[in-house]
Design a protein around this motif. Structure first.
Motif, PDB file in Angstrom:
ATOM      1  N   THR A 161       0.828  -1.204   0.000  1.00  0.00           N
ATOM      2  CA  THR A 161       0.000   0.000   0.000  1.00  0.00           C
ATOM      3  C   THR A 161       0.862   1.254   0.000  1.00  0.00           C
ATOM      4  O   THR A 161       0.585   2.216  -0.736  1.00  0.00           O
ATOM      5  N   MET A 162       1.911   1.266   0.826  1.00  0.00           N
ATOM      6  CA  MET A 162       2.783   2.435   0.872  1.00  0.00           C
ATOM      7  C   MET A 162       3.515   2.618  -0.454  1.00  0.00           C
ATOM      8  O   MET A 162       3.767   3.746  -0.886  1.00  0.00           O
ATOM      9  N   MET A 163       3.866   1.528  -1.099  1.00  0.00           N
ATOM     10  CA  MET A 163       4.532   1.633  -2.400  1.00  0.00           C
ATOM     11  C   MET A 163       3.596   2.280  -3.418  1.00  0.00           C
ATOM     12  O   MET A 163       3.992   3.188  -4.154  1.00  0.00           O
ATOM     13  N   GLU A 164       2.339   1.829  -3.461  1.00  0.00           N
ATOM     14  CA  GLU A 164       1.379   2.413  -4.402  1.00  0.00           C
ATOM     15  C   GLU A 164       1.126   3.884  -4.071  1.00  0.00           C
ATOM     16  O   GLU A 164       0.970   4.716  -4.973  1.00  0.00           O
ATOM     17  N   ALA A 165       1.089   4.206  -2.772  1.00  0.00           N
ATOM     18  CA  ALA A 165       0.880   5.603  -2.371  1.00  0.00           C
ATOM     19  C   ALA A 165       2.037   6.477  -2.833  1.00  0.00           C
ATOM     20  O   ALA A 165       1.835   7.594  -3.331  1.00  0.00           O
ATOM     21  N   GLU A 166       3.268   5.988  -2.677  1.00  0.00           N
ATOM     22  CA  GLU A 166       4.422   6.782  -3.112  1.00  0.00           C
ATOM     23  C   GLU A 166       4.422   6.962  -4.627  1.00  0.00           C
ATOM     24  O   GLU A 166       4.741   8.045  -5.130  1.00  0.00           O
ATOM     25  N   ILE A 167       4.074   5.906  -5.350  1.00  0.00           N
ATOM     26  CA  ILE A 167       3.985   6.029  -6.814  1.00  0.00           C
ATOM     27  C   ILE A 167       2.972   7.108  -7.180  1.00  0.00           C
ATOM     28  O   ILE A 167       3.238   7.980  -8.018  1.00  0.00           O
ATOM     29  N   TYR A 168       1.819   7.055  -6.542  1.00  0.00           N
ATOM     30  CA  TYR A 168       0.741   8.015  -6.833  1.00  0.00           C
ATOM     31  C   TYR A 168       1.165   9.441  -6.498  1.00  0.00           C
ATOM     32  O   TYR A 168       0.951  10.368  -7.288  1.00  0.00           O
ATOM     33  N   VAL A 169       1.789   9.602  -5.322  1.00  0.00           N
ATOM     34  CA  VAL A 169       2.215  10.948  -4.904  1.00  0.00           C
ATOM     35  C   VAL A 169       3.276  11.503  -5.844  1.00  0.00           C
ATOM     36  O   VAL A 169       3.175  12.641  -6.314  1.00  0.00           O
ATOM     37  N   ASP A 170       4.305  10.702  -6.115  1.00  0.00           N
ATOM     38  CA  ASP A 170       5.407  11.194  -6.947  1.00  0.00           C
ATOM     39  C   ASP A 170       4.939  11.506  -8.367  1.00  0.00           C
ATOM     40  O   ASP A 170       5.320  12.527  -8.953  1.00  0.00           O
ATOM     41  N   ILE A 171       4.110  10.625  -8.921  1.00  0.00           N
ATOM     42  CA  ILE A 171       3.605  10.884 -10.280  1.00  0.00           C
ATOM     43  C   ILE A 171       2.733  12.124 -10.286  1.00  0.00           C
ATOM     44  O   ILE A 171       2.869  12.991 -11.161  1.00  0.00           O
ATOM     45  N   SER A 172       1.838  12.232  -9.312  1.00  0.00           N
ATOM     46  CA  SER A 172       0.924  13.375  -9.271  1.00  0.00           C
ATOM     47  C   SER A 172       1.686  14.681  -9.142  1.00  0.00           C
ATOM     48  O   SER A 172       1.403  15.658  -9.843  1.00  0.00           O
ATOM     49  N   LYS A 173       2.670  14.683  -8.237  1.00  0.00           N
ATOM     50  CA  LYS A 173       3.441  15.919  -8.037  1.00  0.00           C
ATOM     51  C   LYS A 173       4.216  16.298  -9.285  1.00  0.00           C
ATOM     52  O   LYS A 173       4.225  17.454  -9.716  1.00  0.00           O
ATOM     53  N   ASP A 174       4.856  15.318  -9.889  1.00  0.00           N
ATOM     54  CA  ASP A 174       5.701  15.603 -11.049  1.00  0.00           C
ATOM     55  C   ASP A 174       4.896  16.007 -12.270  1.00  0.00           C
ATOM     56  O   ASP A 174       5.255  16.951 -12.981  1.00  0.00           O
ATOM     57  N   ILE A 175       3.811  15.284 -12.536  1.00  0.00           N
ATOM     58  CA  ILE A 175       3.089  15.588 -13.781  1.00  0.00           C
ATOM     59  C   ILE A 175       2.139  16.762 -13.614  1.00  0.00           C
ATOM     60  O   ILE A 175       1.694  17.331 -14.611  1.00  0.00           O
ATOM     61  N   ASN A 176       1.838  17.118 -12.352  1.00  0.00           N
ATOM     62  CA  ASN A 176       0.955  18.268 -12.154  1.00  0.00           C
ATOM     63  C   ASN A 176       1.560  19.512 -12.790  1.00  0.00           C
ATOM     64  O   ASN A 176       0.899  20.243 -13.533  1.00  0.00           O
ATOM     65  N   ASP A 177       2.830  19.742 -12.520  1.00  0.00           N
ATOM     66  CA  ASP A 177       3.499  20.901 -13.116  1.00  0.00           C
ATOM     67  C   ASP A 177       3.631  20.741 -14.626  1.00  0.00           C
ATOM     68  O   ASP A 177       3.475  21.708 -15.382  1.00  0.00           O
ATOM     69  N   LEU A 178       3.930  19.513 -15.059  1.00  0.00           N
ATOM     70  CA  LEU A 178       4.066  19.286 -16.507  1.00  0.00           C
ATOM     71  C   LEU A 178       2.739  19.499 -17.223  1.00  0.00           C
ATOM     72  O   LEU A 178       2.706  20.052 -18.335  1.00  0.00           O
ATOM     73  N   ILE A 179       1.674  19.045 -16.585  1.00  0.00           N
ATOM     74  CA  ILE A 179       0.358  19.237 -17.205  1.00  0.00           C
ATOM     75  C   ILE A 179       0.026  20.719 -17.302  1.00  0.00           C
ATOM     76  O   ILE A 179      -0.522  21.187 -18.310  1.00  0.00           O
ATOM     77  N   LYS A 180       0.362  21.460 -16.264  1.00  0.00           N
ATOM     78  CA  LYS A 180       0.132  22.914 -16.325  1.00  0.00           C
ATOM     79  C   LYS A 180       0.931  23.533 -17.467  1.00  0.00           C
ATOM     80  O   LYS A 180       0.427  24.400 -18.197  1.00  0.00           O
ATOM     81  N   ASP A 181       2.177  23.084 -17.624  1.00  0.00           N
ATOM     82  CA  ASP A 181       3.000  23.606 -18.730  1.00  0.00           C
ATOM     83  C   ASP A 181       2.412  23.210 -20.074  1.00  0.00           C
ATOM     84  O   ASP A 181       2.389  24.025 -21.021  1.00  0.00           O
ATOM     85  N   ARG A 182       1.953  21.976 -20.181  1.00  0.00           N
ATOM     86  CA  ARG A 182       1.353  21.535 -21.449  1.00  0.00           C
ATOM     87  C   ARG A 182       0.078  22.312 -21.741  1.00  0.00           C
ATOM     88  O   ARG A 182      -0.166  22.720 -22.887  1.00  0.00           O
ATOM     89  N   ASP A 183      -0.742  22.522 -20.697  1.00  0.00           N
ATOM     90  CA  ASP A 183      -1.967  23.304 -20.889  1.00  0.00           C
ATOM     91  C   ASP A 183      -1.644  24.720 -21.352  1.00  0.00           C
ATOM     92  O   ASP A 183      -2.334  25.278 -22.216  1.00  0.00           O
ATOM     93  N   GLU A 184      -0.600  25.278 -20.770  1.00  0.00           N
ATOM     94  CA  GLU A 184      -0.217  26.641 -21.165  1.00  0.00           C
ATOM     95  C   GLU A 184       0.203  26.679 -22.627  1.00  0.00           C
ATOM     96  O   GLU A 184      -0.199  27.584 -23.382  1.00  0.00           O
ATOM     97  N   GLU A 185       0.991  25.699 -23.049  1.00  0.00           N
ATOM     98  CA  GLU A 185       1.406  25.651 -24.460  1.00  0.00           C
ATOM     99  C   GLU A 185       0.215  25.416 -25.377  1.00  0.00           C
ATOM    100  O   GLU A 185       0.113  26.029 -26.445  1.00  0.00           O
ATOM    101  N   MET A 186      -0.686  24.528 -24.964  1.00  0.00           N
ATOM    102  CA  MET A 186      -1.856  24.265 -25.800  1.00  0.00           C
ATOM    103  C   MET A 186      -2.776  25.472 -25.860  1.00  0.00           C
ATOM    104  O   MET A 186      -3.353  25.773 -26.911  1.00  0.00           O
ATOM    105  N   ASN A 187      -2.930  26.173 -24.746  1.00  0.00           N
ATOM    106  CA  ASN A 187      -3.746  27.396 -24.763  1.00  0.00           C
ATOM    107  C   ASN A 187      -3.148  28.430 -25.704  1.00  0.00           C
ATOM    108  O   ASN A 187      -3.870  29.118 -26.440  1.00  0.00           O
ATOM    109  N   GLN A 188      -1.810  28.524 -25.687  1.00  0.00           N
ATOM    110  CA  GLN A 188      -1.155  29.448 -26.613  1.00  0.00           C
ATOM    111  C   GLN A 188      -1.361  28.999 -28.061  1.00  0.00           C
ATOM    112  O   GLN A 188      -1.613  29.830 -28.946  1.00  0.00           O
TER     113      GLN A 188
END
Length: 711
Positions: A161-188
Motif C-alpha cells: 500500500t505504501m509503495m502504491e501511495a508513493e507512486i501516486y504521490v510522486d507521479i501526481s506531483k511531477d506531472i501536475n506541473d508538466l500538465i500545467k506547462d502543457r496546458d499553457e502551451e496548448m492554450n497558446q
C-alpha cells in the motif's frame, strides 16, 4: 673370576631353579615403578585442575571490579581506580590454592610460585568493536521481540500500500506541473490558431463582398474586376491607389496570419514534447519507486483490510495515464497547422498556389498588372480570391481541430478550502514546531564536550535527513514519501541480515533518554524539550552538535512519516472518496493528511499514542514517539555504525571520569608447583615428550596457567 660370573648367571637365569622367584621380583619391580609414576601423574592432574580453577576464579574476581556508571548502560570496563585488579588476582589465586591446616592427609600440596595480571592496552573502551560486542550481548534476548513487533506487526503488512501511495504521490506531483506547462502551451497554440483565422477573416469583405462602389472607388476585389475596363479607358489614379491599398491589406492580413500559425506550430510542438515527458515520467517514477521496495514487496505484504485502499491507489495511478494525450492528436494538429501555413505562404511568388506570395507578386509587379487586358486582370483577382478561400478554410480547420479536441486538465489547484489552503496552514504550523529550537545556546558547552569526546573515540559524521518542503504541499508530500520509501528500502535490506543493527537500535532506545511527555506545542516545556538531557537518543541517532538540531531532525522525520500514513488513510475519508479525478484527489488527500499530522505531533510528543493507520477495519496498531524513533534508527543505516562513537562519548560524559583507556580485556598468568614423591626423572621425560605440559626442577613439578578474559 670369569668362571664365577658364568656360574652365577647360569644358576639364576638359565637353570630352572629360582626362575619363578626371579620373574616375580621383576614384575613386582615394574609394577612398583608404574604405580609410582601413576601416583605422581594423578597428583599432577589434580594439581593442574586446581591451578586452572584457581586462575579462572582469580581473574573473574579481578573483573568484578567494574565501573558502576558504565555498567548502568549495560557496558563493562575495569575500574582500576577502585581496587587494583592485579592484587585481587594474586590474592584470590593464592587463597584458592591454600588448604587450611587439618588432621586429614594432604594428597596434593600445591604451592603458589607466582601470579601476574596484565591489562591489554589495545582492547579498551575506545575499541568500537568491543563496545559493539558488549551491546549485542546485552540486547540479544530483548531486541528480537521489539524488532518483530515493529517490522512484522507494524510495518510490513502495509508495504504494498505504501509503495502504491508513493507512486501516486510522486507521479501526481511531477506531472501536475508538466500538465500545467502543457496546458499553457496548448492554450497558446489554440489562441494563435484563433488569431490566425481572425487575421484572415478580417479582410474577407475585401475579397468576397459584392461590388458596391462606383468608379473609380475600389473597396473589394469584385469592385476592381467590375471597374477595370473603365480604368483601361481613363486610367484614373484613384483606382490605382485603392487597388494597391486593397492588395496591401490582404498581404498584411496574410502576414499576420502566417506569423500566428508559426507561433501555434511551435506551441504545439512544445506541448507534444511535454506530453512525451509526462508519459516517460509516469513510467520512470513507477519503476524507480518499485525498486525501493524490491526486498519487501515480492510477497504477500498487505492485510486484506487494506486491499480497498491499495486498489484505489493503483486505480488512481492508472487514471493518471489518461492525462497523456494520444500522440496522434499532435500529429493531426501539426499537420493541419502545416496545411494552413502552406495555404497562406508557400511556393514561388509568380506561380504560387498560396495567398501571401501571390498577392506580394502582384504588388511588386503592380504596373504590369495594370498594363494587361481585362482578360488577364480578372483571372488574377479570381486567383487571389481562390487562394484566400483555401487559406481561410485551412486555418479554420486547424483552429477547430485543436479547439474541439483539447480540453484543459482539471488539476484541482484552486487554493480554496477544498484545495490547498488547509495544507498551507498545516505546513506553517509544522514549520513553527520544527523551527522552535533554532537559536538555542543553552547546551552549547555540553555539545562542545561531546564533540571532543566523539573525536577522541574516532569521530563520526552527522546523519543526513531528508528535506521536507514546508512551503509547497505537493513538494512536501513527495519529500515525505521519499523518506518513507527510504525507510522501507532499508528495512528490506535489514530483513536479509538485520540482527546486529536491530540489537544496537534497541540498546540505544532502552539505555538512553528520549522524553516523549513534554509536549512540543506546550509553551511551558520550552526549552527543556530541546536540551540534551532529554534528547540523548536523538543525539546518538543524528549526531549534530548544535543545541536543538537533533530534536528538530526527529520532528522533521516524524512529520514526514505521519504524513505518509495519514495520506494513505485519507482515501477512506468520505469527502475525499467522492472526488472523481486523480489530481484533485491528490491535493485534497494531501491537505487532509497534513492537517492530521499536526494533531499527531501534538499527541506523540505529550506521551499519547496514535493509530498507525486511521482506517476502519484495519487491525489496530497503536504507536508512540519511541516507535518512530525505532523506525528512524532503521532509516539511518551506516555500514561502519559510527553511532558507536557517539554512544562511547555519551557514556564517557556520564561517568565523570576519563574511561577512554579503561581496559575490558586482560591476561592472568599463574604458576604453582607440587613435590614429586617417586621418580622425578620419569615425569621429566614425560614432559619432554609432550605427555605433560609442566617442567621438573629440583624434584618439583611446575604448572603454568594463562587465562585470557574479557567482559
Amino acid at each position: 673370576m670369569k668362571s664365577r660370573f658364568k656360574a652365577a648367571f647360569r644358576r639364576f637365569v638359565i637353570k630352572e631353579n629360582g626362575a619363578v622367584s626371579n620373574y616375580v621380583i621383576i614384575v613386582t619391580l615394574l609394577l612398583f615403578l608404574f604405580n609410582a609414576v601413576l601416583i605422581d601423574f594423578v597428583r599432577i592432574m589434580v594439581a593442574e585442575y586446581q591451578v586452572d580453577q584457581a586462575s579462572k576464579s582469580a581473574i573473574r574476581s579481578s573483573f568484578s571490579s567494574f565501573n558502576k556508571d558504565v555498567q548502568n548502560k549495560g557496558l563493562f570496563v575495569v575500574n582500576e581506580g577502585a581496587e587494583s585488579p592485579d592484587q585481587i588476582f594474586s590474592e584470590v589465586f593464592e587463597k584458592n590454592l591454600t588448604v587450611d591446616e587439618g588432621s586429614y592427609y594432604k594428597f596434593v600440596d600445591t604451592r603458589v610460585e607466582d601470579a601476574s595480571f596484565e591489562m591489554n592496552d589495545q582492547r579498551t573502551f575506545s575499541n568500537t568493536e568491543i563496545v559493539k560486542h558488549q551491546i549485542l550481548e546485552d540486547m540479544k534476548y530483548t531486541a528480537p521481540i521489539e524488532f518483530g513487533k515493529i517490522i512484522v506487526d507494524g510495518i510490513l503488512p502495509y508495504t504494498c500500500t505504501m509503495m502504491e501511495a508513493e507512486i501516486y504521490v510522486d507521479i501526481s506531483k511531477d506531472i501536475n506541473d508538466l500538465i500545467k506547462d502543457r496546458d499553457e502551451e496548448m492554450n497558446q497554440a489554440v489562441t494563435h490558431l484563433r488569431n490566425a483565422h481572425q487575421d484572415l477573416e478580417s479582410v474577407e469583405g475585401k475579397l468576397n463582398n459584392n461590388s458596391s462602389s462606383t468608379y473609380p472607388n475600389v473597396n473589394n476585389l469584385n469592385d476592381a474586376k467590375k471597374h477595370f475596363p473603365e480604368y483601361l479607358e481613363e486610367e484614373d489614379g484613384e483606382f490605382e491607389q485603392d487597388l494597391r491599398r486593397l492588395l496591401t491589406d490582404i498581404r498584411s492580413a496574410a502576414d499576420d496570419g502566417h506569423g500566428d500559425l508559426e507561433k501555434a506550430r511551435k506551441a504545439l510542438r512544445d506541448a507534444q514534447t511535454i506530453n512525451n515527458s509526462i508519459e516517460k515520467k509516469i513510467s520512470d517514477t513507477r519503476k524507480e519507486v518499485e525498486e525501493k521496495y524490491t526486498n519487501l514487496s515480492n510477497g504477500d505484504c498487505s492485510q486484506e483490510a487494506m486491499s480497498e485502499v491499495e486498489n484505489e491507489l493503483d486505480g488512481l495511478t492508472e487514471q493518471i495515464n489518461d492525462y497523456v494525450i494520444e500522440d496522434s492528436f499532435f500529429t493531426t494538429a501539426l499537420q493541419r497547422a502545416d496545411d494552413a501555413m502552406e495555404s497562406v505562404d508557400w511556393g514561388s511568388p509568380g506561380s504560387s498556389s498560396s495567398l501571401r506570395p501571390y498577392v506580394q507578386y502582384q504588388i511588386t509587379h503592380f504596373d504590369e498588372l495594370l498594363l494587361g487586358e481585362d482578360i488577364a486582370f480578372t483571372p488574377v483577382m479570381n486567383r487571389i480570391q481562390s487562394h484566400y478561400r483555401t487559406a481561410l478554410d485551412d486555418t479554420k480547420d486547424a483552429r477547430n481541430y485543436a479547439d474541439d479536441n483539447y480540453e484543459e486538465t482539471d488539476t484541482g489547484d484552486t487554493g480554496d478550502s477544498g484545495g490547498l489552503s488547509d495544507a498551507f496552514q498545516a505546513l506553517n504550523t509544522l514549520k513553527d514546531i520544527i523551527n522552535k529550537g533554532n537559536g538555542l545556546v543553552t547546551d552549547t558547552e555540553k555539545y562542545s564536550t561531546l564533540q571532543g569526546l566523539v573525536n577522541d573515540y574516532g569521530s563520526s559524521s552527522e546523519a543526513s535527513t531528508g528535506d521536507l518542503d514546508m512551503d509547497d504541499p505537493e513538494e512536501g508530500a513527495s519529500d515525505a514519501f521519499d523518506m518513507i520509501g527510504s525507510l522501507f528500502h532499508n528495512l528490506g535490506d535489514i530483513a536479509l541480515e538485520m540482527r546486529d543493527h536491530a540489537y544496537i537500535n534497541e540498546y540505544i532506545l532502552t539505555r538512553f533518554k528520549a522524553d516523549d511527555t513534554l509536549g512540543v506545542m506546550e509553551g511551558s516545556s520550552y526549552p527543556d524539550n530541546f536540551l540534551f538531557i532529554n534528547r540523548e537518543v536523538e543525539y546518538i541517532l543524528y549526531g549534530h552538535h548544535v543545541t536543538g538540531a537533533n530534536y528538530l531532525n526527529a520532528l522533521l522525520e516524524l512529520s514526514a512519516t505521519r504524513f505518509a500514513f495519514n495520506f494513505v488513510s485519507a482515501f477512506t475519508q468520505p469527502a475525499i472518496k467522492v472526488i472523481p479525478h486523480p489530481l484533485p484527489k491528490f491535493l485534497s488527500a494531501t491537505s487532509w493528511a497534513f492537517s492530521e499530522t499536526v494533531k499527531d505531533i501534538r499527541n506523540l510528543t505529550t506521551g499519547n499514542e496514535v493509530q498507525l493507520l486511521k482506517i476502519r477495519g484495519v487491525k489496530p496498531f497503536a504507536t508512540d514517539y519511541k516507535f518512530y524513533l525505532r523506525l528512524f534508527l532503521f532509516l539511518h543505516q551506516d555500514p561502519n555504525d559510527e553511532r558507536i562513537n557517539r554512544i562511547q562519548a555519551v557514556v564517557d560524559d556520564k561517568t565523570g571520569e576519563d574511561i577512554i583507556d579503561a581496559p575490558t580485556y586482560a591476561t592472568g598468568k599463574a604458576e604453582a608447583s607440587i613435590d614429586l614423591w617417586f621418580i622425578p626423572s620419569v615425569i621429566d621425560m614425560l614432559g619432554a615428550t609432550g605427555v605433560l605440559e609442566g617442567k621438573v626442577r629440583n624434584g618439583r613439578y611446575y604448572i603454568e596457567e594463562q587465562i585470557d578474559y574479557s567482559y
